[in-house]
Design an enzyme around this catalytic site. Structure first.
Site, PDB file in Angstrom:
ATOM      1  N   ASP A   1      21.440  -6.735 -34.120  1.00 44.16           N
ATOM      2  CA  ASP A   1      22.598  -6.658 -35.652  1.00 44.16           C
ATOM      3  C   ASP A   1      22.721  -7.412 -36.329  1.00 44.16           C
ATOM      4  O   ASP A   1      21.884  -8.034 -36.269  1.00 44.16           O
ATOM      5  CB  ASP A   1      23.328  -5.342 -34.691  1.00 44.16           C
ATOM      6  CG  ASP A   1      24.437  -4.181 -35.924  1.00 44.16           C
ATOM      7  OD1 ASP A   1      24.477  -4.329 -36.883  1.00 44.16           O
ATOM      8  OD2 ASP A   1      24.361  -2.994 -35.452  1.00 44.16           O
TER       9      ASP A   1
ATOM     10  N   HIS B   1      20.191  -7.848 -38.851  1.00 51.18           N
ATOM     11  CA  HIS B   1      20.382  -7.328 -39.792  1.00 51.18           C
ATOM     12  C   HIS B   1      21.328  -7.793 -41.266  1.00 51.18           C
ATOM     13  O   HIS B   1      21.523  -7.655 -41.787  1.00 51.18           O
ATOM     14  CB  HIS B   1      21.594  -6.133 -39.624  1.00 51.18           C
ATOM     15  CG  HIS B   1      20.110  -5.043 -38.888  1.00 51.18           C
ATOM     16  ND1 HIS B   1      21.098  -3.632 -37.934  1.00 51.18           N
ATOM     17  CD2 HIS B   1      19.302  -4.875 -38.257  1.00 51.18           C
ATOM     18  CE1 HIS B   1      20.252  -3.424 -37.043  1.00 51.18           C
ATOM     19  NE2 HIS B   1      18.810  -3.648 -37.435  1.00 51.18           N
TER      20      HIS B   1
END
Ligand SMILES: *[C@@H]1O[C@H](CO)[C@@H](O)[C@H](O)[C@H]1NC(C)=O
Ligand SMILES: *[C@@H]1O[C@H](CO)[C@@H](O)[C@H](O)[C@H]1NC(C)=O
Ligand SMILES: *[C@@H]1O[C@H](CO)[C@@H](O)[C@H](O)[C@H]1NC(C)=O
Length: 407
Positions: free
Chosen positions: A221, A244
């Site tokens: 993430d 991310h």
């Protein structure tokens, strides 16, 4: 205990008390082995860690007290290091590896420092052993699995230094800083697979005066995420990928007012990430602001959305009306950003129709479409600001009365 090296100048003001204490007197050490810990990776050492911390925290000698975790593997089912402490400063010196319990116990927070003032955590590896938990998430989706266990949490604390930490395979967020001020996280390694769900590297919430310096983060993430109440945050020297990217948000999922201010992100490299520099807010009737974000000296390698502001975030279009976010984004600068995009649109300012973005400045931003080896594109909706120097793809920002003068 080895002498402490001088802290980085930027951090010095936070840790004066720790440093002066260390040079004045040797620390009184409390080894977890003396409190019954067994470094066999199988015996639960939670009680030993709790007792060693309790002794160090209550130490009234002059100079800092230290909890010592020698080399070896320690199973620790959970550890809550609570203050306030009677000792002025506590060092937690970890040479070993802490193993989270398997199968996962469903505790939300694995290792927590709370209500402490003047703690340094030096070294150590935290192995969250999240694999079985991720398998549950992948198989059944959110509701059939317990909450993800976060590996390290700094909560309601002040003047905390985490230095030289390695965090592996946290089931959820690796490092959380919440409701705290004066926290520095330096020389950190975070590692989890790119497909591990919601395993943010470093997550900052309701906290101010937070520094992240020198971190190598690869995870599933955001590498670094900052959400509501983050202010005076300095992030420098981070490499990110897989992951991310570096994110502000998601903001405004609930109607509570949001404020994010004075965020500096400098000298970061993003490789193969889904996003690069992202600001994201829900398209809901929320309110608040993001004011003062500076991104500079950024290298992107094959990043899907290198520069992105998304104020119309609404996965699945389920619970959002259509007017966009009510959160005002203003005074955001991008300086010396270069590299390649993995998609044609390298710059995307998708701002709210009801609260347009203002005061965006871009200076020397050069991003190309790495796949096609051609210029990339930019997209603007409700975005105002000014571009300076060389900017490619060409800026699509609308002129803006509110843009601050750029020196
Ligand atoms: C912004 O935050 C930095 C720390 O990251 C701090 O040094 C600086 O004084 C802050 N600026 C303002 C205007 O508050
Ligand atoms: C913009 O934000 C920066 C911090 O990123 C701050 O130093 C500066 O004063 C702000 N400028 C305005 C006009 O608000
Ligand atoms: C959500 O709605 C927008 C605009 O109405 C549309 O462009 C988009 O494709 C929709 N997304 C999903 C996942 O349904």
């Amino acid at each position: 205990m080895p002498p402490r090296r001088a802290n980085l100048p930027l951090l010095a003001h936070l840790f004066t008390s720790l440093a002066t204490a260390a040079t004045r007197a040797a620390a009184t050490s409390y080894s977890v082995l003396d409190y019954g810990a067994v470094a066999d990776g199988r015996t639960d050492c939670a009680d030993a860690f709790f007792s060693a911390w309790g002794a160090a925290c209550a130490d009234e000698d002059e100079g800092p007290a230290a909890v010592v975790v020698p080399a070896g593997e320690y199973l620790v089912s959970r550890a809550k290091f609570s203050g306030p402490c009677r000792s002025g400063a506590v060092a937690v010196d970890i040479a070993g590896t802490l193993l989270a319990p398997v199968p996962y116990a469903g505790v939300q927070l694995w290792i927590v420092f709370q209500n402490v003032n003047g703690v340094s955590v030096n070294g150590g590896t935290l192995d969250g052993r999240g694999q079985a938990y991720w398998a549950c998430r992948r198989a059944g989706g959110g509701s059939s699995c317990p909450a993800a266990t976060r590996s390290l949490t700094i909560y309601r604390s002040r003047n905390v230094l985490v230095r030289g930490l390695t965090s592996l395979n946290s089931a959820g967020i690796h490092v959380t800083v919440q409701a705290s001020t004066g926290v520095a996280i330096v020389d950190t390694v975070v590692s989890a697979p790119g497909d591990s769900p919601n395993t943010d590297g470093i997550h900052i919430k309701q906290s101010s005066d937070v520094t992240v310096r020198n971190a190598r983060i690869g995870t599933g993430d955001d590498c670094v995420s900052m959400v509501e109440g983050s202010s005076d945050v300095w992030i420098q020297g981070v490499t990110c990928g897989p992951g991310h990217g570096i994110s502000i948000g998601s903001l405004g999922d609930t109607p509570e007012q949001v404020a994010v201010r004075n965020i500096t992100v400098k000298a970061v490299t993003l490789s193969g990430t889904t996003n690069g520099l992202r600001i994201k807010s829900w398209a809901k009737p929320n309110s608040g602001l993001v004011d003062g974000v500076s991104f500079s000296d950024v290298v992107m390698r094959n990043v899907r959305n290198p520069i992105i502001v998304d104020q119309n975030y609404c996965p699945g279009n389920v619970t959002c009306p259509t007017e966009g976010s009510g959160i005002k984004i203003t005074n955001v600068s991008y300086t010396d950003v270069e590299g390649t995009s993995a998609t044609p649109v390298a710059v995307r300012f998708d701002c709210s129709p009801s609260r347009p973005c203002t005061g965006i400045t871009m200076r020397n931003v050069r991003l190309s479409d790495g796949m096609q080896q051609r210029p990339a594109e930019s997209l603007c909706r409700n975005a105002h600001g000014i571009a300076y120097g060389q900017v490619a793809p060409p800026s699509c920002l609308d002129d803006d009365q509110e843009t601050p003068c750029y020196k």
